[in-house]
Scaffold this motif. Structure first.
Motif, PDB file in Angstrom:
ATOM      1  N   VAL A 188       0.871  -1.177   0.000  1.00  0.00           N
ATOM      2  CA  VAL A 188       0.000   0.000   0.000  1.00  0.00           C
ATOM      3  C   VAL A 188       0.908   1.226   0.000  1.00  0.00           C
ATOM      4  O   VAL A 188       1.774   1.341   0.867  1.00  0.00           O
ATOM      5  N   PRO A 189       0.741   2.132  -0.962  1.00  0.00           N
ATOM      6  CA  PRO A 189       1.676   3.252  -1.103  1.00  0.00           C
ATOM      7  C   PRO A 189       1.485   4.392  -0.093  1.00  0.00           C
ATOM      8  O   PRO A 189       2.327   5.276  -0.005  1.00  0.00           O
ATOM      9  N   HIS A 190       0.390   4.355   0.658  1.00  0.00           N
ATOM     10  CA  HIS A 190       0.135   5.426   1.627  1.00  0.00           C
ATOM     11  C   HIS A 190      -0.655   4.864   2.806  1.00  0.00           C
ATOM     12  O   HIS A 190      -1.194   3.766   2.748  1.00  0.00           O
ATOM     13  N   GLU A 191      -0.734   5.637   3.853  1.00  0.00           N
ATOM     14  CA  GLU A 191      -1.406   5.233   5.078  1.00  0.00           C
ATOM     15  C   GLU A 191      -2.908   5.038   4.861  1.00  0.00           C
ATOM     16  O   GLU A 191      -3.549   5.859   4.211  1.00  0.00           O
ATOM     17  N   VAL A 192      -3.452   3.939   5.397  1.00  0.00           N
ATOM     18  CA  VAL A 192      -4.903   3.685   5.311  1.00  0.00           C
ATOM     19  C   VAL A 192      -5.495   3.391   6.689  1.00  0.00           C
ATOM     20  O   VAL A 192      -6.639   2.965   6.799  1.00  0.00           O
ATOM     21  N   VAL A 193      -4.725   3.640   7.753  1.00  0.00           N
ATOM     22  CA  VAL A 193      -5.189   3.347   9.109  1.00  0.00           C
ATOM     23  C   VAL A 193      -6.443   4.136   9.479  1.00  0.00           C
ATOM     24  O   VAL A 193      -7.225   3.717  10.329  1.00  0.00           O
ATOM     25  N   GLN A 194      -6.687   5.252   8.811  1.00  0.00           N
ATOM     26  CA  GLN A 194      -7.871   6.059   9.115  1.00  0.00           C
ATOM     27  C   GLN A 194      -9.170   5.300   8.846  1.00  0.00           C
ATOM     28  O   GLN A 194     -10.226   5.668   9.347  1.00  0.00           O
ATOM     29  N   TYR A 195      -9.105   4.205   8.081  1.00  0.00           N
ATOM     30  CA  TYR A 195     -10.293   3.408   7.778  1.00  0.00           C
ATOM     31  C   TYR A 195     -10.484   2.248   8.763  1.00  0.00           C
ATOM     32  O   TYR A 195     -11.424   1.463   8.616  1.00  0.00           O
ATOM     33  N   ALA A 196      -9.622   2.121   9.756  1.00  0.00           N
ATOM     34  CA  ALA A 196      -9.668   0.996  10.701  1.00  0.00           C
ATOM     35  C   ALA A 196     -11.012   0.835  11.415  1.00  0.00           C
ATOM     36  O   ALA A 196     -11.428  -0.299  11.641  1.00  0.00           O
ATOM     37  N   PRO A 197     -11.725   1.902  11.774  1.00  0.00           N
ATOM     38  CA  PRO A 197     -13.005   1.689  12.460  1.00  0.00           C
ATOM     39  C   PRO A 197     -14.050   0.934  11.625  1.00  0.00           C
ATOM     40  O   PRO A 197     -14.991   0.366  12.177  1.00  0.00           O
ATOM     41  N   ASP A 198     -13.881   0.919  10.312  1.00  0.00           N
ATOM     42  CA  ASP A 198     -14.818   0.234   9.424  1.00  0.00           C
ATOM     43  C   ASP A 198     -14.034  -0.789   8.595  1.00  0.00           C
ATOM     44  O   ASP A 198     -13.470  -0.451   7.555  1.00  0.00           O
ATOM     45  N   PRO A 199     -13.981  -2.059   9.049  1.00  0.00           N
ATOM     46  CA  PRO A 199     -13.152  -3.057   8.363  1.00  0.00           C
ATOM     47  C   PRO A 199     -13.451  -3.211   6.873  1.00  0.00           C
ATOM     48  O   PRO A 199     -12.524  -3.388   6.079  1.00  0.00           O
ATOM     49  N   GLN A 200     -14.708  -3.105   6.463  1.00  0.00           N
ATOM     50  CA  GLN A 200     -15.008  -3.240   5.044  1.00  0.00           C
ATOM     51  C   GLN A 200     -14.452  -2.059   4.259  1.00  0.00           C
ATOM     52  O   GLN A 200     -13.882  -2.223   3.182  1.00  0.00           O
ATOM     53  N   ARG A 201     -14.588  -0.889   4.797  1.00  0.00           N
ATOM     54  CA  ARG A 201     -14.037   0.302   4.140  1.00  0.00           C
ATOM     55  C   ARG A 201     -12.508   0.223   4.066  1.00  0.00           C
ATOM     56  O   ARG A 201     -11.903   0.634   3.070  1.00  0.00           O
ATOM     57  N   LEU A 202     -11.890  -0.315   5.114  1.00  0.00           N
ATOM     58  CA  LEU A 202     -10.441  -0.516   5.112  1.00  0.00           C
ATOM     59  C   LEU A 202     -10.042  -1.467   3.990  1.00  0.00           C
ATOM     60  O   LEU A 202      -9.102  -1.201   3.242  1.00  0.00           O
ATOM     61  N   LEU A 203     -10.770  -2.562   3.842  1.00  0.00           N
ATOM     62  CA  LEU A 203     -10.476  -3.507   2.760  1.00  0.00           C
ATOM     63  C   LEU A 203     -10.655  -2.867   1.389  1.00  0.00           C
ATOM     64  O   LEU A 203      -9.845  -3.096   0.488  1.00  0.00           O
ATOM     65  N   TYR A 204     -11.689  -2.053   1.216  1.00  0.00           N
ATOM     66  CA  TYR A 204     -11.867  -1.337  -0.053  1.00  0.00           C
ATOM     67  C   TYR A 204     -10.667  -0.433  -0.333  1.00  0.00           C
ATOM     68  O   TYR A 204     -10.168  -0.379  -1.452  1.00  0.00           O
ATOM     69  N   ALA A 205     -10.203   0.285   0.692  1.00  0.00           N
ATOM     70  CA  ALA A 205      -9.074   1.207   0.518  1.00  0.00           C
ATOM     71  C   ALA A 205      -7.812   0.448   0.112  1.00  0.00           C
ATOM     72  O   ALA A 205      -7.055   0.904  -0.750  1.00  0.00           O
ATOM     73  N   VAL A 206      -7.577  -0.704   0.716  1.00  0.00           N
ATOM     74  CA  VAL A 206      -6.403  -1.520   0.379  1.00  0.00           C
ATOM     75  C   VAL A 206      -6.525  -2.035  -1.052  1.00  0.00           C
ATOM     76  O   VAL A 206      -5.587  -1.938  -1.850  1.00  0.00           O
ATOM     77  N   ASN A 207      -7.679  -2.575  -1.391  1.00  0.00           N
ATOM     78  CA  ASN A 207      -7.875  -3.144  -2.727  1.00  0.00           C
ATOM     79  C   ASN A 207      -7.820  -2.087  -3.821  1.00  0.00           C
ATOM     80  O   ASN A 207      -7.331  -2.355  -4.922  1.00  0.00           O
ATOM     81  N   ASN A 208      -8.291  -0.881  -3.521  1.00  0.00           N
ATOM     82  CA  ASN A 208      -8.303   0.192  -4.527  1.00  0.00           C
ATOM     83  C   ASN A 208      -6.906   0.621  -4.966  1.00  0.00           C
ATOM     84  O   ASN A 208      -6.755   1.194  -6.040  1.00  0.00           O
ATOM     85  N   VAL A 209      -5.895   0.356  -4.138  1.00  0.00           N
ATOM     86  CA  VAL A 209      -4.521   0.715  -4.519  1.00  0.00           C
ATOM     87  C   VAL A 209      -3.688  -0.522  -4.860  1.00  0.00           C
ATOM     88  O   VAL A 209      -2.467  -0.441  -4.960  1.00  0.00           O
TER      89      VAL A 209
END
Length: 153
Positions: free
Chosen positions: A56-77
């Motif tokens: 992952v090229p940048h921080e995505v920890v801000q999505y941690a409260p919503d696991p599905q949103r976190l997974l979307y953020a990881v997959n999108n990059v």
């Protein structure tokens, strides 16, 4: 002599970049170092739902409260994600020391993760530390309790 081909490292909610690659030389051999991040919601008690994230090229920890949103953020990059210690256990006798919390994965309704962490040293150690005495034994002889992935995983 034990030969290691690769080392994969994560830290909790810290993304370390710029150190991945091969280390060593032709004489001693090469070791591939890969880094990622173990993301979890620090505001949630207990702090369940740890996700190992790589590439992952940048921080995505801000999505941690919503696991599905976190997974979307990881997959999108184009990143990879692995559910960490999915069936972690609590160690009741450690509670007075502020340790031994149960931190499994609880959001099984999510989709899009790459895989599961099937072997976690600390989770296996905690499972073998059924009492203070067993915990000491496991501390000095981890090979007696940390033997491989648990059947549930």
């Amino acid at each position: 002599m034990l030969a290691v081909d690769f080392v994969v490292v994560t830290d909790h909610n810290v993304l370390v970049q710029g150190v991945c690659g091969y280390y060593g030389d032709e004489a001693s051999g090469y070791v591939l170092l890969l880094t990622g991040e173990e993301i979890h919601d620090r505001t949630r008690l207990p702090q369940v739902n740890h996700l190992l994230v790589y590439n992952v090229p940048h921080e995505v920890v801000q999505y941690a409260p919503d696991p599905q949103r976190l997974l979307y953020a990881v997959n999108n990059v184009g990143g990879l994600s692995f559910i960490a210690h999915p069936f972690d256990h609590r160690v009741p006798w450690m509670r007075p020391f502020g340790l031994g919390q149960q931190i499994p994965w609880t959001s099984w309704e999510v989709s899009g993760y790459t895989g599961l962490e099937i072997w976690n040293f600390m989770s296996d150690w905690k499972e073998g530390a059924t009492s203070f005495r067993a915990g000491l034994r496991a501390l000095f002889r981890p090979d007696a309790v940390v033997t491989g992935p648990r059947p549930a995983t």
